[in-house]
Design a protein around this motif. Sequence first.
Motif, PDB file in Angstrom:
ATOM      1  N   LEU A 321       0.567  -1.116   0.167  1.00 19.93           N
ATOM      2  CA  LEU A 321      -0.025   0.273   0.035  1.00 19.93           C
ATOM      3  C   LEU A 321       0.916   1.253   0.563  1.00 19.93           C
ATOM      4  O   LEU A 321       0.593   1.635  -0.882  1.00 19.93           O
ATOM      5  CB  LEU A 321      -1.046   0.210   1.298  1.00 19.93           C
ATOM      6  CG  LEU A 321      -1.984  -1.230   1.629  1.00 19.93           C
ATOM      7  CD1 LEU A 321      -3.200  -1.261   2.122  1.00 19.93           C
ATOM      8  CD2 LEU A 321      -3.082  -0.209   0.211  1.00 19.93           C
ATOM      9  N   ASN A 324       2.040   1.640  -3.643  1.00 17.61           N
ATOM     10  CA  ASN A 324       0.691   1.853  -5.009  1.00 17.61           C
ATOM     11  C   ASN A 324      -0.148   2.587  -4.149  1.00 17.61           C
ATOM     12  O   ASN A 324      -1.227   2.950  -5.263  1.00 17.61           O
ATOM     13  CB  ASN A 324       0.006   0.149  -4.755  1.00 17.61           C
ATOM     14  CG  ASN A 324       1.504  -0.427  -5.874  1.00 17.61           C
ATOM     15  OD1 ASN A 324       1.558  -0.192  -6.482  1.00 17.61           O
ATOM     16  ND2 ASN A 324       2.230  -1.478  -4.533  1.00 17.61           N
ATOM     17  N   LYS A 326      -3.947   4.263  -2.550  1.00 15.27           N
ATOM     18  CA  LYS A 326      -4.952   3.688  -2.274  1.00 15.27           C
ATOM     19  C   LYS A 326      -5.132   2.477  -3.308  1.00 15.27           C
ATOM     20  O   LYS A 326      -5.124   2.793  -4.345  1.00 15.27           O
ATOM     21  CB  LYS A 326      -5.935   4.679  -2.217  1.00 15.27           C
ATOM     22  CG  LYS A 326      -6.575   5.478  -3.591  1.00 15.27           C
ATOM     23  CD  LYS A 326      -7.441   6.467  -3.173  1.00 15.27           C
ATOM     24  CE  LYS A 326      -7.439   7.669  -4.371  1.00 15.27           C
ATOM     25  NZ  LYS A 326      -8.212   8.418  -4.008  1.00 15.27           N
ATOM     26  N   THR A 327      -6.112   1.712  -2.978  1.00 13.98           N
ATOM     27  CA  THR A 327      -6.364   0.446  -3.714  1.00 13.98           C
ATOM     28  C   THR A 327      -7.065  -0.354  -2.843  1.00 13.98           C
ATOM     29  O   THR A 327      -7.592  -0.887  -1.833  1.00 13.98           O
ATOM     30  CB  THR A 327      -4.629  -0.855  -3.646  1.00 13.98           C
ATOM     31  OG1 THR A 327      -3.826   0.253  -3.324  1.00 13.98           O
ATOM     32  CG2 THR A 327      -4.787  -1.872  -4.759  1.00 13.98           C
ATOM     33  N   ILE A 331      -7.495  -6.117  -5.593  1.00 14.09           N
ATOM     34  CA  ILE A 331      -6.234  -6.465  -5.954  1.00 14.09           C
ATOM     35  C   ILE A 331      -5.045  -6.491  -4.996  1.00 14.09           C
ATOM     36  O   ILE A 331      -3.838  -7.032  -5.288  1.00 14.09           O
ATOM     37  CB  ILE A 331      -6.627  -4.552  -6.480  1.00 14.09           C
ATOM     38  CG1 ILE A 331      -7.507  -3.928  -7.948  1.00 14.09           C
ATOM     39  CG2 ILE A 331      -4.488  -4.486  -7.221  1.00 14.09           C
ATOM     40  CD1 ILE A 331      -7.376  -5.380  -8.486  1.00 14.09           C
ATOM     41  N   ILE A 332      -5.593  -5.404  -4.394  1.00 14.22           N
ATOM     42  CA  ILE A 332      -4.715  -6.702  -2.661  1.00 14.22           C
ATOM     43  C   ILE A 332      -4.937  -7.905  -2.878  1.00 14.22           C
ATOM     44  O   ILE A 332      -3.238  -8.244  -2.018  1.00 14.22           O
ATOM     45  CB  ILE A 332      -5.002  -5.456  -1.539  1.00 14.22           C
ATOM     46  CG1 ILE A 332      -4.934  -4.273  -1.470  1.00 14.22           C
ATOM     47  CG2 ILE A 332      -3.299  -6.023  -0.128  1.00 14.22           C
ATOM     48  CD1 ILE A 332      -5.838  -3.460  -0.463  1.00 14.22           C
ATOM     49  N   GLN A 335      -2.521  -9.579  -5.561  1.00 13.28           N
ATOM     50  CA  GLN A 335      -1.064  -8.663  -5.677  1.00 13.28           C
ATOM     51  C   GLN A 335       0.036  -9.354  -4.694  1.00 13.28           C
ATOM     52  O   GLN A 335       1.024  -9.626  -4.654  1.00 13.28           O
ATOM     53  CB  GLN A 335      -1.103  -7.479  -5.744  1.00 13.28           C
ATOM     54  CG  GLN A 335      -1.654  -6.860  -7.117  1.00 13.28           C
ATOM     55  CD  GLN A 335      -0.675  -7.137  -8.604  1.00 13.28           C
ATOM     56  OE1 GLN A 335      -0.005  -7.094  -8.030  1.00 13.28           O
ATOM     57  NE2 GLN A 335      -1.864  -6.907  -9.053  1.00 13.28           N
ATOM     58  N   MET A 363     -11.456   0.490  -0.121  1.00  9.15           N
ATOM     59  CA  MET A 363     -10.186   0.501  -0.932  1.00  9.15           C
ATOM     60  C   MET A 363      -9.822   0.774   0.336  1.00  9.15           C
ATOM     61  O   MET A 363     -10.076   1.589   1.785  1.00  9.15           O
ATOM     62  CB  MET A 363     -10.011   1.794  -1.876  1.00  9.15           C
ATOM     63  CG  MET A 363     -10.923   1.493  -3.147  1.00  9.15           C
ATOM     64  SD  MET A 363     -10.106   3.658  -4.688  1.00  9.15           S
ATOM     65  CE  MET A 363      -9.074   2.218  -4.655  1.00  9.15           C
ATOM     66  N   GLU A 365      -5.870   2.203   2.280  1.00  8.51           N
ATOM     67  CA  GLU A 365      -4.288   3.172   1.660  1.00  8.51           C
ATOM     68  C   GLU A 365      -3.338   3.158   3.580  1.00  8.51           C
ATOM     69  O   GLU A 365      -4.238   3.042   4.042  1.00  8.51           O
ATOM     70  CB  GLU A 365      -4.743   4.246   1.336  1.00  8.51           C
ATOM     71  CG  GLU A 365      -4.743   5.723   2.017  1.00  8.51           C
ATOM     72  CD  GLU A 365      -4.852   6.808   1.316  1.00  8.51           C
ATOM     73  OE1 GLU A 365      -4.386   7.020   0.560  1.00  8.51           O
ATOM     74  OE2 GLU A 365      -5.225   7.714   2.910  1.00  8.51           O
TER      75      GLU A 365
END
Length: 367
Positions: A321, A324, A326-327, A331-332, A335, A363, A365
Amino acid sequence: MTDIELLNTLALLCVEGVGDIVAKKLIHHCGSVQNIFLASRSQLLAIDGVGDVLYKKLQDKAVFRRAEAEMKFIKDNNINVQYYGDADYPERLKHCIDGPVLLFSSGAINLHAQKTISIVGTRQMTSYGADFTRKLLADLAPLNPVIVSGFAYGVDIHAHTLAMEHNLQTIGVLAHGLNQIYPKAHQKYVAQMKENGGFITEFWSTTKPDKENFVRRNRIVAGLTEATIIIESADKGGSLITATIANDYNRDVFAVPGRITDKYSQGCNKLIKTQKANLLTSAEDLKYILNWELEDKKQQPVQKQLFITLEADEQQVYDYLQKNGKTLMDIIALQCGMPIFKLSGLLLTMELKGVIRPLPGKMFEAI
């Protein structure tokens, strides 16, 4: 960009049948604007969508005469030009497939400001809309956002003038060239607008403020900004088009609700009802959804993080995090190679430790 590059780009945009999307395709395929005019017939016809008709139009030297005339206007009036491939082109607009190849601007504009919102709405603004906008900008002023609008009657000019009252940068996106102001009644705001921001357009000095240009203008209003706010709108109107475009660009849209009997709340209520806009009742709604916060080091002391111990999995997520930004949770998980059920509990633990924070839309972060 150099004068030669600008001249060639202007000439390309003069070619009938070449809009922003086609122009970008040609530039990408040929490597530069200059190469388009030097390319052979076979090279151009190899490009998807280019046929003999367009090829012949690209051979017309009259486009360079028109380009030279516009370039003289640009030089004589110290107009700033941003090319979509250059570093000074607005970052958010770069990600819009139909963003203008060239932008023309005047004033003291910072197109790279982080907090940038557009405020639009009906030209027949009511006292309800005016009061809400005044309160909204007063509450947002400490965050120093850039206010973008269309310099039209009603909500637009009200947003611009309130921004200037709070010494905020404000940008008017025009539906015509920089050689004129429409409506003429707003000429009195031009000097102050240029001191607090300025004007931007894709249109040439030969362009009149025709009806269709206002619709094209709306995509720049939406594309320049992080979010679009609709203050008031009837069931149909230009601001609803702006909201649709903003949604297509995957930008946040906000609408101010009103009574179901009020004509200029019908559009906003419909956007909210159909989940095409977030409900906006105060500046706090906007700050929450966009994750805007006042810079207060006392509230979030950075040094405190140095003494928090993270488990190996937590450290992996935290490092991701931090790198990259905020995700989305999905997706976290992808990945970091973790199943959702495990990541969900991990994120909650990390939130309680104060090293990450949840955002709207699942999301997260790092803090």
